[in-house]
Motif scaffolding. Structure first.
Motif, mmCIF file in Angstrom:
data_model
loop_
_atom_site.group_PDB
_atom_site.id
_atom_site.type_symbol
_atom_site.label_atom_id
_atom_site.label_comp_id
_atom_site.label_asym_id
_atom_site.label_seq_id
_atom_site.Cartn_x
_atom_site.Cartn_y
_atom_site.Cartn_z
ATOM 1 N N VAL A 1 0.515 -1.187 -0.448
ATOM 2 C CA VAL A 1 -0.270 0.051 -0.138
ATOM 3 C C VAL A 1 0.669 1.367 -0.472
ATOM 4 N N LEU A 2 1.866 1.185 1.121
ATOM 5 C CA LEU A 2 2.730 2.293 0.959
ATOM 6 C C LEU A 2 3.620 2.622 0.092
ATOM 7 N N THR A 3 3.811 1.936 -0.758
ATOM 8 C CA THR A 3 4.764 1.969 -1.803
ATOM 9 C C THR A 3 3.994 2.351 -3.458
ATOM 10 N N PHE B 1 3.404 6.085 -3.270
ATOM 11 C CA PHE B 1 4.687 6.521 -3.102
ATOM 12 C C PHE B 1 4.580 6.660 -4.205
ATOM 13 N N ASN B 2 4.766 5.643 -5.282
ATOM 14 C CA ASN B 2 4.573 6.201 -6.845
ATOM 15 C C ASN B 2 3.058 6.587 -7.541
ATOM 16 N N ILE B 3 2.510 6.572 -6.114
ATOM 17 C CA ILE B 3 1.371 7.880 -7.278
ATOM 18 C C ILE B 3 1.561 9.344 -6.725
ATOM 19 N N VAL B 4 2.192 9.210 -6.310
ATOM 20 C CA VAL B 4 2.737 10.758 -5.076
ATOM 21 C C VAL B 4 3.821 11.556 -6.543
ATOM 22 N N ASN B 5 4.627 10.561 -6.224
ATOM 23 C CA ASN B 5 5.883 11.537 -7.786
ATOM 24 C C ASN B 5 5.545 11.045 -8.230
#
Length: 230
Positions: A178-180, A183-187
């Motif tokens: 979930v966290l990764t 993170f990918n979406i945010v970046n």
């Protein structure tokens, strides 16, 4: 991938610089093991005499993903109906959600569509969701076939894992999935934002709640973890 794994590294928060804070909510019926999953992830603990959660509580754990410091703020609420009034505040700002059921209690899985509907009614439409079948240590009492949950997750576009908070099986993997992904979406959004600055066209980011300032990076596409069950 992320670090801060099962050996205890990353438990507790130090004074390090935090690049991101991600709020993740745990939802599902009472007694499916939400608090135990949280305790295992946040403190690497498990209590056999865990009390029912009253109201809402949250814990944090800081990890490193792609060389960035990420603080996970995990919210846990009671599954009982009388606490449903906390709904809107509970989901506000959440960028990830863990839908938990007990593999030994079919009713808890049958209630998942209702929890998912509530989540989608109150949370950001881009929230990252993982379906979790907990208590795989009780395989001999299984009432929910893995295939049923896998099929539901695929139909609804969810990640899926089966876990055991007792044996610490897949708990770390579930949170890191979930966290990764968050993170990918945010970046990726940061990358889009940088591209649009020259065009004066921020419309593609309208309504997004998980934009967090940071350098743009090109991140590999989502890994196919939705169907892992062991």
């Amino acid at each position: 991938m992320a670090s801060g794994g099962g050996g205890g590294a990353g438990y507790g928060d130090s004074n390090q610089k935090i690049d991101y804070v991600f709020k993740v909510v745990l939802i599902g019926d009472s007694a499916v093991g939400k608090s135990q999953i949280l305790a295992r992830f946040a403190r690497n603990e498990f209590s056999l005499d865990s009390k029912a959660t009253i109201g809402v509580e949250f814990q944090t754990r800081t990890l490193v993903i792609e060389h960035k410091s990420v603080k996970a703020q995990i919210w846990d609420t009671a599954g009982q109906e009388r606490y449903r009034a906390v709904t809107s505040a509970y989901y506000r700002g959440a960028v990830g959600a863990m839908l938990v059921y007990d593999i030994t209690k079919r009713q808890t899985f049958d209630h998942i569509p209702r929890w998912l509907e509530e989540l989608r009614n109150h949370a950001d439409k881009n929230i990252v969701i993982i379906l979790i079948g907990n208590k795989t240590d009780l395989e001999n009492q299984r009432a929910v076939p893995t295939e049923d949950a896998k099929e539901f997750a695929q139909k609804e576009g969810l990640f899926f894992l089966e876990t055991s908070a007792l044996e610490a099986t897949n708990v770390e993997t579930a949170f890191l999935t979930v966290l990764t992904e968050i993170f990918n979406i945010v970046n990726k959004k940061n990358l889009v934002a940088d591209e649009n600055q020259g065009n004066g066209n921020p419309a593609s980011l309208a309504g997004k709640k998980i934009l967090i300032p940071g350098p743009a990076q090109v991140i590999p596409a989502k890994s196919n973890m939705c169907c892992r069950s062991s």
